[in-house]
Design a protein around this motif. Structure first.
Motif, PDB file in Angstrom:
ATOM      1  N   ARG A  85      16.991  10.730   3.083  1.00  0.00           N
ATOM      2  CA  ARG A  85      15.962  10.105   2.257  1.00  0.00           C
ATOM      3  C   ARG A  85      15.002   9.329   3.155  1.00  0.00           C
ATOM      4  N   LEU A  86      13.892   8.882   2.557  1.00  0.00           N
ATOM      5  CA  LEU A  86      12.860   8.196   3.320  1.00  0.00           C
ATOM      6  C   LEU A  86      13.111   6.705   3.469  1.00  0.00           C
ATOM      7  N   SER A  87      13.635   6.073   2.429  1.00  0.00           N
ATOM      8  CA  SER A  87      13.778   4.627   2.435  1.00  0.00           C
ATOM      9  C   SER A  87      15.218   4.218   2.702  1.00  0.00           C
ATOM     10  N   GLY A  88      15.391   2.951   3.088  1.00  0.00           N
ATOM     11  CA  GLY A  88      16.715   2.441   3.420  1.00  0.00           C
ATOM     12  C   GLY A  88      16.711   1.821   4.801  1.00  0.00           C
ATOM     13  N   GLN A  89      17.734   1.022   5.104  1.00  0.00           N
ATOM     14  CA  GLN A  89      17.777   0.345   6.401  1.00  0.00           C
ATOM     15  C   GLN A  89      17.809   1.330   7.567  1.00  0.00           C
ATOM     16  N   HIS A  90      18.410   2.506   7.345  1.00  0.00           N
ATOM     17  CA  HIS A  90      18.495   3.491   8.421  1.00  0.00           C
ATOM     18  C   HIS A  90      17.134   4.095   8.748  1.00  0.00           C
ATOM     19  N   CYS A  91      16.120   3.834   7.923  1.00  0.00           N
ATOM     20  CA  CYS A  91      14.784   4.401   8.141  1.00  0.00           C
ATOM     21  C   CYS A  91      13.773   3.374   8.636  1.00  0.00           C
ATOM     22  N   GLU A  92      14.221   2.169   8.993  1.00  0.00           N
ATOM     23  CA  GLU A  92      13.285   1.104   9.342  1.00  0.00           C
ATOM     24  C   GLU A  92      12.431   1.441  10.562  1.00  0.00           C
ATOM     25  N   ASP A  93      12.939   2.227  11.479  1.00  0.00           N
ATOM     26  CA  ASP A  93      12.189   2.563  12.693  1.00  0.00           C
ATOM     27  C   ASP A  93      11.473   3.904  12.588  1.00  0.00           C
ATOM     28  N   THR A  94      11.443   4.488  11.413  1.00  0.00           N
ATOM     29  CA  THR A  94      10.818   5.799  11.266  1.00  0.00           C
ATOM     30  C   THR A  94       9.317   5.665  11.027  1.00  0.00           C
ATOM     31  N   VAL A  95       8.618   6.768  11.276  1.00  0.00           N
ATOM     32  CA  VAL A  95       7.153   6.811  11.171  1.00  0.00           C
ATOM     33  C   VAL A  95       6.757   7.939  10.227  1.00  0.00           C
ATOM     34  N   VAL A  96       5.759   7.685   9.398  1.00  0.00           N
ATOM     35  CA  VAL A  96       5.220   8.727   8.535  1.00  0.00           C
ATOM     36  C   VAL A  96       3.767   8.987   8.910  1.00  0.00           C
ATOM     37  N   VAL A  97       3.387  10.241   8.858  1.00  0.00           N
ATOM     38  CA  VAL A  97       1.986  10.643   8.973  1.00  0.00           C
ATOM     39  C   VAL A  97       1.582  11.150   7.597  1.00  0.00           C
ATOM     40  N   LEU A  98       0.573  10.516   7.021  1.00  0.00           N
ATOM     41  CA  LEU A  98       0.134  10.836   5.667  1.00  0.00           C
ATOM     42  C   LEU A  98      -1.202  11.550   5.704  1.00  0.00           C
ATOM     43  N   ALA A  99      -1.349  12.557   4.878  1.00  0.00           N
ATOM     44  CA  ALA A  99      -2.634  13.229   4.684  1.00  0.00           C
ATOM     45  C   ALA A  99      -3.160  12.821   3.313  1.00  0.00           C
ATOM     46  N   ARG A 100      -4.347  12.216   3.285  1.00  0.00           N
ATOM     47  CA  ARG A 100      -4.960  11.785   2.034  1.00  0.00           C
ATOM     48  C   ARG A 100      -6.195  12.628   1.756  1.00  0.00           C
ATOM     49  N   ASP A 101      -6.417  12.911   0.468  1.00  0.00           N
ATOM     50  CA  ASP A 101      -7.619  13.653   0.090  1.00  0.00           C
ATOM     51  C   ASP A 101      -8.808  12.709   0.002  1.00  0.00           C
ATOM     52  N   GLY A 102      -9.948  13.235  -0.426  1.00  0.00           N
ATOM     53  CA  GLY A 102     -11.164  12.443  -0.477  1.00  0.00           C
ATOM     54  C   GLY A 102     -11.090  11.253  -1.408  1.00  0.00           C
ATOM     55  N   GLU A 103     -10.146  11.255  -2.327  1.00  0.00           N
ATOM     56  CA  GLU A 103      -9.981  10.143  -3.259  1.00  0.00           C
ATOM     57  C   GLU A 103      -8.869   9.191  -2.835  1.00  0.00           C
ATOM     58  N   GLY A 104      -8.317   9.408  -1.638  1.00  0.00           N
ATOM     59  CA  GLY A 104      -7.299   8.514  -1.113  1.00  0.00           C
ATOM     60  C   GLY A 104      -5.893   8.802  -1.573  1.00  0.00           C
ATOM     61  N   ARG A 105      -5.676   9.905  -2.290  1.00  0.00           N
ATOM     62  CA  ARG A 105      -4.336  10.236  -2.779  1.00  0.00           C
ATOM     63  C   ARG A 105      -3.537  10.943  -1.689  1.00  0.00           C
ATOM     64  N   VAL A 106      -2.250  10.592  -1.580  1.00  0.00           N
ATOM     65  CA  VAL A 106      -1.369  11.218  -0.592  1.00  0.00           C
ATOM     66  C   VAL A 106      -1.060  12.645  -1.040  1.00  0.00           C
ATOM     67  N   LYS A 107      -1.376  13.605  -0.186  1.00  0.00           N
ATOM     68  CA  LYS A 107      -1.160  15.015  -0.509  1.00  0.00           C
ATOM     69  C   LYS A 107      -0.212  15.711   0.459  1.00  0.00           C
ATOM     70  N   GLY A 108       0.086  15.054   1.559  1.00  0.00           N
ATOM     71  CA  GLY A 108       1.008  15.640   2.530  1.00  0.00           C
ATOM     72  C   GLY A 108       1.712  14.561   3.322  1.00  0.00           C
ATOM     73  N   VAL A 109       2.945  14.848   3.762  1.00  0.00           N
ATOM     74  CA  VAL A 109       3.777  13.857   4.452  1.00  0.00           C
ATOM     75  C   VAL A 109       4.527  14.513   5.600  1.00  0.00           C
ATOM     76  N   LEU A 110       4.469  13.888   6.761  1.00  0.00           N
ATOM     77  CA  LEU A 110       5.372  14.198   7.875  1.00  0.00           C
ATOM     78  C   LEU A 110       6.190  12.944   8.132  1.00  0.00           C
ATOM     79  N   HIS A 111       7.498  13.090   8.234  1.00  0.00           N
ATOM     80  CA  HIS A 111       8.386  11.948   8.462  1.00  0.00           C
ATOM     81  C   HIS A 111       9.097  12.147   9.796  1.00  0.00           C
ATOM     82  N   PHE A 112       8.968  11.170  10.697  1.00  0.00           N
ATOM     83  CA  PHE A 112       9.530  11.283  12.042  1.00  0.00           C
ATOM     84  C   PHE A 112      10.560  10.180  12.284  1.00  0.00           C
TER      85      PHE A 112
END
Length: 315
Positions: free
Chosen positions: A146-173
């Motif tokens: 999963r994305l959230s939780g203490q085990h994910c505190e050091d993780t990074v996300v790259v978000l792709a937003r459309d022209g209206e600022g809505r999140v349409k894509g996610v990379l989780h590292f």
């Protein structure tokens, strides 16, 4: 499972009577030999066979000391950020996708998972869910649960937003131990987003993560990739053709082709198994753990008996 001195650990799951390791141990290299010896004793007292999925070549000597065998499984695609570029003809298709999405108003950003406000995190989790398109979650050795939780505190996300600022894509590292590197965990996009968004995210992520001080990124694991990109023998060429035939069912070739767009360095990964008859047993355990094969449902009576045997073995 931690070494006695606390200097190294390895993650595992028990499937099909196999104590299956997820990749290589983490921690001090000098602690790996005693860690595996302790793990060997732990498995033996419980009647379990040892195995691993996604093991690296560097661990070969350690596993062979325990009498284990290694079988080529595929390649990990690693992008060296100081060498990655969108310039040149070979990568023009990725460059065209990036240009087209930018003209459509899409932007990418990188941030820590802890920096996401609740509304943004909700959008991210929605994309992660709808991006599966009903398929089961897969991944054991290279994906978080999963994305959230203490085990994910050091993780990074790259978000792709459309022209209206809505999140349409996610990379989780997730971070790699002891060096400035990240490994991809989730790669999802909204099914209603434009084609080429995944290429846009990956290409954008390379620059964004380089700015954050990263040297390299593990993009994906591609099963049997060597048989496709550089077969050494006639039988490997034949196996590569068989992989192509199986692609509609497992998307093996498709994943390799996607990774190859970014010209990664290919690092071989192996399946580790024990005993002459351990390969099918460990292979089945790995496919269950990775979600590549559905695990048969067991009756409550059988489960109760199995747990009773495990409790007795533990005592």
């Amino acid at each position: 499972f931690f070494s006695a001195d606390g200097q190294a650990f390895v993650a595992y799951r028990i499937e099909n009577g196999v104590l299956l390791l997820a990749g290589d141990p983490v921690g001090s290299w000098t602690a790996f030999r005693p860690l595996l010896a302790q793990l060997r004793a732990f498995a033996d007292t419980r009647g379990l066979k040892l195995g691993a999925v996604g093991a690296g070549e560097c661990m070969r000597a350690r596993y062979e000391e325990l009498g284990l065998h290694m079988l080529y499984l595929g390649d990990e695609a690693i992008i060296e950020l100081d060498r990655f570029s969108l310039e040149g003809r070979p990568i023009r298709k990725v460059r065209q996708s990036v240009t087209r999405l930018r003209k459509a108003g899409y932007e990418a950003e990188a941030c820590s998972i802890l920096d996401l406000d609740p509304a943004t995190l909700e959008q991210v989790e929605r994309v992660v869910e709808v991006g599966r398109q009903g398929a089961p979650e897969r991944g054991f050795s290279m994906a978080m649960d999963r994305l959230s939780g203490q085990h994910c505190e050091d993780t990074v996300v790259v978000l792709a937003r459309d022209g209206e600022g809505r999140v349409k894509g996610v990379l989780h590292f997730v971070p790699c131990y002891g060096r400035p590197a990240l490994s991809l965990s989730f790669m999802r996009r909204d099914p209603e987003s434009p084609n080429g968004l995944t290429e846009f995210m990956v290409a954008s992520a390379m620059g964004l993560l380089r700015e954050r001080g990263m040297d390299e990124v593990s993009l994906n694991f591609a099963a049997f990739a060597r048989w496709i990109h550089s077969p050494e023998h006639w039988y490997e060429r034949l196996l590569g053709k068989l992989v192509a035939i199986a692609n509609p069912y497992f998307q093996i070739e498709s994943l390799y082709r996607f990774n190859a767009k970014f010209f990664p360095r290919w690092e071989p990964r192996y399946l580790v198994y024990e005993g002459a008859l351990g390969l099918p047993r460990t292979g089945l355990a790995a496919m269950w753990a990775e979600g590549q094969l559905p695990k048969p449902a067991l009756s409550p009576g059988w489960l109760a008996a199995a747990r009773s045997r495990e409790a007795a073995a533990a005592r």
